[in-house]
Motif scaffolding. Structure first.
Motif, PDB file in Angstrom:
ATOM      1  N   VAL A 115      12.053   6.786  -1.116  1.00 46.16           N
ATOM      2  CA  VAL A 115      10.905   6.121  -1.727  1.00 46.16           C
ATOM      3  C   VAL A 115      11.234   5.928  -3.204  1.00 46.16           C
ATOM      4  O   VAL A 115      11.502   6.896  -3.916  1.00 46.16           O
ATOM      5  CB  VAL A 115       9.622   6.953  -1.576  1.00 46.16           C
ATOM      6  N   LYS A 116      11.266   4.665  -3.648  1.00 49.12           N
ATOM      7  CA  LYS A 116      11.583   4.355  -5.043  1.00 49.12           C
ATOM      8  C   LYS A 116      10.316   3.850  -5.743  1.00 49.12           C
ATOM      9  O   LYS A 116       9.652   2.935  -5.238  1.00 49.12           O
ATOM     10  CB  LYS A 116      12.686   3.301  -5.132  1.00 49.12           C
ATOM     11  N   LYS A 127      12.657   9.518  -4.469  1.00 51.20           N
ATOM     12  CA  LYS A 127      12.392  10.736  -3.712  1.00 51.20           C
ATOM     13  C   LYS A 127      12.937  10.546  -2.299  1.00 51.20           C
ATOM     14  O   LYS A 127      12.829   9.461  -1.735  1.00 51.20           O
ATOM     15  CB  LYS A 127      10.892  11.050  -3.704  1.00 51.20           C
ATOM     16  N   ARG A 128      13.505  11.637  -1.762  1.00 50.84           N
ATOM     17  CA  ARG A 128      14.231  11.513  -0.496  1.00 50.84           C
ATOM     18  C   ARG A 128      13.807  12.580   0.494  1.00 50.84           C
ATOM     19  O   ARG A 128      13.481  13.695   0.127  1.00 50.84           O
ATOM     20  CB  ARG A 128      15.744  11.643  -0.731  1.00 50.84           C
ATOM     21  N   PHE A 145       5.072  11.853   3.911  1.00 49.36           N
ATOM     22  CA  PHE A 145       5.953  11.985   2.750  1.00 49.36           C
ATOM     23  C   PHE A 145       5.795  10.793   1.808  1.00 49.36           C
ATOM     24  O   PHE A 145       5.695  10.952   0.584  1.00 49.36           O
ATOM     25  CB  PHE A 145       7.399  12.104   3.226  1.00 49.36           C
ATOM     26  N   ILE A 146       5.734   9.579   2.373  1.00 49.41           N
ATOM     27  CA  ILE A 146       5.568   8.378   1.560  1.00 49.41           C
ATOM     28  C   ILE A 146       4.251   8.431   0.779  1.00 49.41           C
ATOM     29  O   ILE A 146       4.213   8.163  -0.430  1.00 49.41           O
ATOM     30  CB  ILE A 146       5.619   7.119   2.446  1.00 49.41           C
ATOM     31  N   ASP A 147       3.172   8.774   1.453  1.00 44.79           N
ATOM     32  CA  ASP A 147       1.873   8.842   0.779  1.00 44.79           C
ATOM     33  C   ASP A 147       1.867   9.910  -0.316  1.00 44.79           C
ATOM     34  O   ASP A 147       1.282   9.708  -1.394  1.00 44.79           O
ATOM     35  CB  ASP A 147       0.767   9.137   1.789  1.00 44.79           C
ATOM     36  N   ARG A 148       2.534  11.038  -0.066  1.00 47.57           N
ATOM     37  CA  ARG A 148       2.583  12.101  -1.076  1.00 47.57           C
ATOM     38  C   ARG A 148       3.376  11.647  -2.307  1.00 47.57           C
ATOM     39  O   ARG A 148       2.960  11.891  -3.447  1.00 47.57           O
ATOM     40  CB  ARG A 148       3.200  13.369  -0.478  1.00 47.57           C
ATOM     41  N   CYS A 149       4.502  10.973  -2.072  1.00 48.74           N
ATOM     42  CA  CYS A 149       5.305  10.465  -3.194  1.00 48.74           C
ATOM     43  C   CYS A 149       4.506   9.470  -4.030  1.00 48.74           C
ATOM     44  O   CYS A 149       4.533   9.511  -5.266  1.00 48.74           O
ATOM     45  CB  CYS A 149       6.577   9.787  -2.672  1.00 48.74           C
ATOM     46  N   HIS A 150       3.785   8.579  -3.348  1.00 53.45           N
ATOM     47  CA  HIS A 150       2.991   7.576  -4.047  1.00 53.45           C
ATOM     48  C   HIS A 150       1.854   8.242  -4.831  1.00 53.45           C
ATOM     49  O   HIS A 150       1.569   7.862  -5.978  1.00 53.45           O
ATOM     50  CB  HIS A 150       2.431   6.570  -3.032  1.00 53.45           C
ATOM     51  N   SER A 151       1.239   9.237  -4.241  1.00 48.64           N
ATOM     52  CA  SER A 151       0.148   9.954  -4.919  1.00 48.64           C
ATOM     53  C   SER A 151       0.653  10.699  -6.146  1.00 48.64           C
ATOM     54  O   SER A 151      -0.036  10.757  -7.176  1.00 48.64           O
ATOM     55  CB  SER A 151      -0.524  10.938  -3.957  1.00 48.64           C
ATOM     56  N   LEU A 158      -0.119   5.516  -0.595  1.00 43.83           N
ATOM     57  CA  LEU A 158       0.246   4.103  -0.416  1.00 43.83           C
ATOM     58  C   LEU A 158      -0.733   3.422   0.537  1.00 43.83           C
ATOM     59  O   LEU A 158      -1.179   2.301   0.300  1.00 43.83           O
ATOM     60  CB  LEU A 158       1.678   3.986   0.118  1.00 43.83           C
ATOM     61  N   ASN A 159      -1.014   4.079   1.653  1.00 41.75           N
ATOM     62  CA  ASN A 159      -2.046   3.616   2.585  1.00 41.75           C
ATOM     63  C   ASN A 159      -1.807   2.174   3.055  1.00 41.75           C
ATOM     64  O   ASN A 159      -2.694   1.320   2.959  1.00 41.75           O
ATOM     65  CB  ASN A 159      -3.433   3.743   1.945  1.00 41.75           C
ATOM     66  N   ARG A 160      -0.580   1.905   3.533  1.00 41.38           N
ATOM     67  CA  ARG A 160      -0.261   0.590   4.096  1.00 41.38           C
ATOM     68  C   ARG A 160       0.387   0.783   5.462  1.00 41.38           C
ATOM     69  O   ARG A 160       1.084   1.767   5.693  1.00 41.38           O
ATOM     70  CB  ARG A 160       0.716  -0.184   3.207  1.00 41.38           C
ATOM     71  N   ARG A 161       0.163  -0.165   6.356  1.00 41.87           N
ATOM     72  CA  ARG A 161       0.820  -0.137   7.660  1.00 41.87           C
ATOM     73  C   ARG A 161       2.209  -0.769   7.506  1.00 41.87           C
ATOM     74  O   ARG A 161       2.325  -1.966   7.232  1.00 41.87           O
ATOM     75  CB  ARG A 161       0.006  -0.899   8.704  1.00 41.87           C
TER      76      ARG A 161
END
Length: 277
Positions: A115-116, A127-128, A145-151, A158-161
């Motif tokens: 996630v960049k 983050k990897r 993991f993606i949502d946590r990185c974005h938060s 991120l909350n996207r499909r």
């Protein structure tokens, strides 16, 4: 794609140039310069300009070597939503933007979810999450993991499909400063594809990416000394989407694609490639 004798000679010259570098291990590289937070500069460089520059790098940088190899194949799959908001956030120059990819280190046989993001200082934060085997799609753990990185960066998930939108493959050489704190990657034989079509970058052109704390490291100074300057709008993801015609608005990335001579290479159809395989 069949490569010409000239391509082979070019790769041989690169290999010869790299033999003059001292080797470093992956552990040593990560200890010296993991660079998960950094400022990046990207350069598009033809081989006849790159080889002289390499001679200036060899006394200051080591080259990553694993099991006797100094060039490694990366296969990357980018994920975006149905509106390709990650692409358009970059296209529109938004500070808050996020790219999501699954990168497979083909030679080593393992994959990471990466996630960049850009923080308030315009620093790239990567983050990897190491993935267990070859996962189809993004698992619930990966999405969490993606949502946590974005938060962590932007204060909200991120909350996207998400869905896979483009794949790419290239060979990468990695240099790391002997004193640490800086690294540079050299990518070649880059190709983009989706479910329908495939395009290749001219094999005698390279994408260099310098990574340093302030965006003005030794590598940047050496390249400037060779009259080489950063290329604007050189995101591989965005260039790939533009090259494949996957987005309607892409003019910002056309100059970089032309410098890479992407449109000089034949457009290949995936159905024909798969039948021939």
């Amino acid at each position: 794609m069949i490569r010409s004798t000239g391509d082979f000679d070019m790769n041989l010259n690169m290999a010869r140039a790299l033999t003059s570098f001292d080797a470093t291990s992956l552990d040593a590289l990560n200890e010296k310069a993991a660079m998960l937070e950094r400022l990046d500069n990207k350069y598009i460089v033809p081989v006849d300009r790159l080889l002289p520059a390499l001679m200036r790098f060899k006394d200051l940088f080591d080259v990553l070597e694993i099991s006797g190899k100094r060039s490694f194949v990366y296969a990357t799959e980018y994920h975006d939503d149905k509106d390709t908001r990650s692409y358009f956030d970059h296209h529109q120059g938004r500070r808050k933007r996020c790219k999501i990819r699954v990168r497979t280190y083909v030679d080593a046989g393992f994959s990471y979810l990466e996630v960049k993001l850009k923080d308030r200082r315009n620093v790239t934060v990567k983050k990897r999450l190491k993935l267990a085997g070859c996962e189809m799609g993004l698992s619930n753990d990966a999405l969490t993991f993606i949502d946590r990185c974005h938060s962590d960066i932007y204060g909200a998930p991120l909350n996207r499909r998400l869905m896979p939108v483009i794949k790419m493959r290239y060979a990468r050489i990695t240099l790391v400063a002997k004193e640490g704190g800086e690294r540079m990657t050299i990518d070649t034989n880059l190709s983009f594809h989706n479910h329908a079509v495939e395009r290749h970058v001219a094999p005698d052109h390279f994408i260099l990416e310098t990574k340093s704390a302030r965006g003005n490291g030794m590598a940047d100074r050496i390249l400037r000394g060779e009259h080489l300057h950063p290329t604007k709008q050189c995101s591989k993801y965005c260039m790939g989407m533009a090259a494949l015609g996957a987005v309607e608005r892409h003019n910002r990335f056309l100059p970089a694609l032309r410098r890479l001579r992407v449109f000089d290479q034949p457009l290949m159809f995936r159905e024909a490639i798969e039948k021939a395989a």
